[in-house]
Write a protein that holds these residues in place. Structure first.
Motif, PDB file in Angstrom:
ATOM      1  N   ASN A 165      61.169  -0.676 -45.996  1.00 25.29           N
ATOM      2  CA  ASN A 165      59.724  -0.519 -46.166  1.00 25.29           C
ATOM      3  C   ASN A 165      59.258   0.732 -45.421  1.00 25.29           C
TER       4      ASN A 165
ATOM      5  N   ASN B  71      60.873  -2.470 -55.650  1.00 23.91           N
ATOM      6  CA  ASN B  71      61.681  -1.845 -54.606  1.00 23.91           C
ATOM      7  C   ASN B  71      62.619  -2.846 -53.956  1.00 23.91           C
ATOM      8  N   ASP B  72      63.763  -2.316 -53.491  1.00 22.72           N
ATOM      9  CA  ASP B  72      64.743  -3.196 -52.866  1.00 22.72           C
ATOM     10  C   ASP B  72      64.244  -3.810 -51.568  1.00 22.72           C
ATOM     11  N   TYR B  73      63.244  -3.171 -50.912  1.00 18.88           N
ATOM     12  CA  TYR B  73      62.817  -3.792 -49.648  1.00 18.88           C
ATOM     13  C   TYR B  73      62.118  -5.108 -49.876  1.00 18.88           C
TER      14      TYR B  73
ATOM     15  N   ALA C  10      65.044   3.017 -50.743  1.00 22.09           N
ATOM     16  CA  ALA C  10      64.220   2.005 -51.403  1.00 22.09           C
ATOM     17  C   ALA C  10      64.318   0.652 -50.720  1.00 22.09           C
ATOM     18  N   SER C  11      65.315   0.457 -49.872  1.00 23.54           N
ATOM     19  CA  SER C  11      65.484  -0.880 -49.314  1.00 23.54           C
ATOM     20  C   SER C  11      64.841  -1.020 -47.936  1.00 23.54           C
TER      21      SER C  11
END
Lengths: 334, 319
Positions: free
Chosen positions: A110, B209-211, A107-108
């Protein structure tokens, strides 16, 4: 421990989240008290392990420290500067000093950017270097975190979980920060991969002189990497101590119960030793218990615990505990 | 099936090459480098209905664009009326000379359908481009900033949605006056509400989302976060929705022209032709049927293409 070289100092940190987001509902003032009067500091080059159950406010604390969210009150100072007061250019400059590694590497990152784009984004944002220099930097970073620099044009979904976490670490490292918040960086990984990533974090700490705020719920992971460990419960710090002292001489009944829950890889000892079992679930942070937040589940609670908030008192150098009846109770480790 | 197999073989072939050349130690099972959009295109090509729809649209576009080169010579002018021959040529049934027959004024129906495609397609594309742009901007503002922005913008869309759409467009055209450009404006300005809702809900999902947090922690500006991180991950549903609304924009234009508020005669438009043709429904049914079938197939093609795009783009990232 000397007080001279403190990199991160958190004082009286509070964070409330309003519950009702509606236009007219706010006036009822219901809120989640996620972080309640948290104080700690980290020496330059050291690691503070922040442990607690889910919902104990440890991630919120981490996000306040790097200003992903604004604290309700209290100060966070990095290198002597108050983080909460930073604006515009100063805040942008602060972004180069403190970075974060997230729990879920899926999730971290893109999913629509290649890892080259992902890791060079920090350089683009801060306008560092030419295009060619950025690519060279990215390749160097990939090499540093143990990935093949030739994979620069691949997408995150083409990597395994451990590799993705390495990409996340490379991105956090790109701006050469002093402080990195590791928000449960290994919780989402296989046990076999966890050790690799922890070792990577340790070797990067040595190479770049990094300071870590290491958030986790796994006490054995924290023991492995931390210099100092802080235990959180329902938004408040319960106990903070150098790692060996905390594991050998826990004073707070909550710490003691957590430590007694770690399984010992020896069936004989595992059978003999006594476990402190806590009854029930953590209370809701919407209406936290009065006095000591732990008193509803504490095995040694008395009347005073529900009336008076226990102060954080130093029971030994560098070892503080917030309990009216704190006493050393070393748990036999076999 | 054969084509699919061939594609897979090509894919595998390509997969082997870069690994062999670079000689990396990650193993040969690593996936080849490719973009998610290329993946989507590959999946789209497997959908036969979508491919047929796509080629139908391409065909109509080519015919409409090249009309000036051949239609006047082969079929006659779509607008000019030859007064001396009008009575003689009126309402001729389909024949080799006039494949779609002629209308009551002796003009070739096929020529008019082809020129009508220009109107219908440009209304579809331009009106949807206008409404999509407005929808994306407002929907992004509402979802990204939340709070008061969200409340204001979403209540505004509620207000717009509360009016019957076609009545709203008619009222707007009554104010602006009928005409080609005003049809774009009216349909474009009123069609954004659904797009705004679609993009808002997509962004609400993506922004947790974490991004996004990671980009904030790196110091990225709001614009950068929206353009580089949020939109690429939420645009798929909008692409699908926009494709499908091209069909409904064409229908709206037809309805407006049918009512006399859209394109003005003698310029041909499919809706207008149906409107004119209904007077001769029994005596010369081709006057209505030909533009009707043109609308049906074109709208169906855009809907099927949108459907195919949804299936192609909506697939979760495969490992």
């Amino acid at each position: 421990m000397s007080e001279t070289d403190v990199l991160l100092k958190v004082e009286h940190l509070y964070k409330d989240f309003p519950i009702d987001q509606g236009l007219f509902m706010r006036r009822f003032g219901a809120k989640v008290s996620a972080v309640y009067d948290v104080n700690f500091s980290i020496q330059r080059g050291q690691t503070l392990g922040l442990v607690g159950e889910s919902g104990s406010g440890k991630s919120t604390t981490g996000r306040c420290v790097i200003r992903l969210i604004n604290p309700t009150s209290g100060t966070v100072s990095v290198d002597g500067r108050d983080v909460a007061a930073l604006k515009g250019r100063e805040l942008l400059a602060f972004r180069r000093e403190a970075q974060i590694v997230f729990q879920d590497p899926q999730a971290s990152l893109n999913p629509r950017m290649t890892i080259g784009e992902l890791i060079s984004e920090p350089f683009e944002i801060h306008k560092i270097g030419t295009k060619a220099e950025r690519i060279a930097q990215v390749k160097e970073l990939l090499d540093k975190v143990g990935l093949n620099p030739e994979h620069i044009s691949r997408y995150p979904h083409e990597f395994s979980g451990g590799q993705r976490q390495r990409i996340g670490i490379a991105r956090a490292l790109a701006l050469r920060p002093k402080l990195i918040i590791c928000d449960e960086p290994v919780s989402a990984l296989d046990v076999s991969i966890q050790a690799q990533v922890l070792n990577l974090l340790a070797s990067l700490q040595e190479e770049f002189g990094l300071t870590y705020l290491f958030i986790a719920h796994d006490l054995s992971v924290v023991q492995h990497i931390s210099d100092v460990v802080a235990v959180m419960y329902l938004g408040s710090l319960m106990e903070i101590a150098p790692v060996d002292r905390l594991y050998d001489y826990p004073h707070h009944p909550y710490t003691q119960s957590l430590l007694s829950a770690i399984p010992v890889p020896d069936p004989k000892i595992q059978k003999q030793r006594s476990r402190i079992l806590l009854a029930g679930d953590p209370p809701s942070p919407i209406n936290p218990p009065s006095g000591c937040r732990f008193h509803t589940r504490c095995p040694i609670a008395q009347d005073v615990c529900s009336q008076k908030v226990p102060e954080m008192l130093e029971v030994a150098p560098g070892h503080s505990c917030a309990c009216h009846f704190a006493r050393p109770n070393p748990i036999p480790q076999g | 099936m054969l084509a699919v197999k061939a594609l897979d073989t090509i894919k595998q072939h390509k997969a082997d090459q870069p690994n062999g050349q670079s000689g990396n130690n990650q193993g040969n099972d690593a996936a080849p480098t490719r973009t998610l959009w290329a993946d989507a295109l590959r999946r789209l090509l497997k959908n036969k209905m979508a491919v047929v729809a796509f080629f139908w649209i391409v065909f109509i576009v080519l015919v409409a664009l090249s009309a000036d080169l051949w239609v006047p010579y082969l079929l006659g002018s779509p607008t000019d009326i030859d007064t001396t021959l009008a009575a003689q040529n009126s309402k001729l049934p389909p024949s080799a000379l006039h494949p779609f027959g002629t209308d009551n004024l002796g003009r070739d129906v096929m020529a008019r359908v082809i020129y009508g495609a220009r109107v219908s397609l440009s209304v579809g594309v331009i009106a949807v481009a206008i409404s999509t742009t407005i929808g994306i901007v407002l929907g992004s503002l509402a979802a990204y900033f939340g709070g008061i922005w969200d409340t204001l913008i979403m209540r505004l869309t509620d207000v717009f949605m509360a009016f019957p759409y076609i009545l709203f467009v008619i009222a707007m055209l009554a104010v602006l006056g009928p005409g080609f450009i005003n049809v774009f404006i009216a349909i474009g300005l009123l069609g954004w509400t659904s797009i705004a809702r679609v993009i808002r809900s997509a962004i609400l999902q993506v922004k947790e989302n974490d991004y996004i947090s990671a980009a904030k922690a790196l110091g990225a500006s709001h614009l950068r976060i929206v353009v580089r991180h949020i939109l690429p991950n939420s645009i798929a549903s909008v692409v699908v929705y926009a494709t499908m609304s091209i069909g409904s924009a064409i229908l709206t234009e037809s309805a407006l022209s049918f009512l006399g508020l859209g394109i003005q005669p003698p310029t041909p438009s499919w809706g207008l032709m149906i409107s004119e043709g209904q007077n001769f429904m029994v005596a010369a049914p081709w006057l209505m049927l030909c533009p009707g079938i043109a609308i049906l197939t074109t709208v169906l093609a855009f809907t099927l293409l949108g459907d195919g795009l949804r299936d192609a783009l909506d697939v979760k990232v495969t490992d």
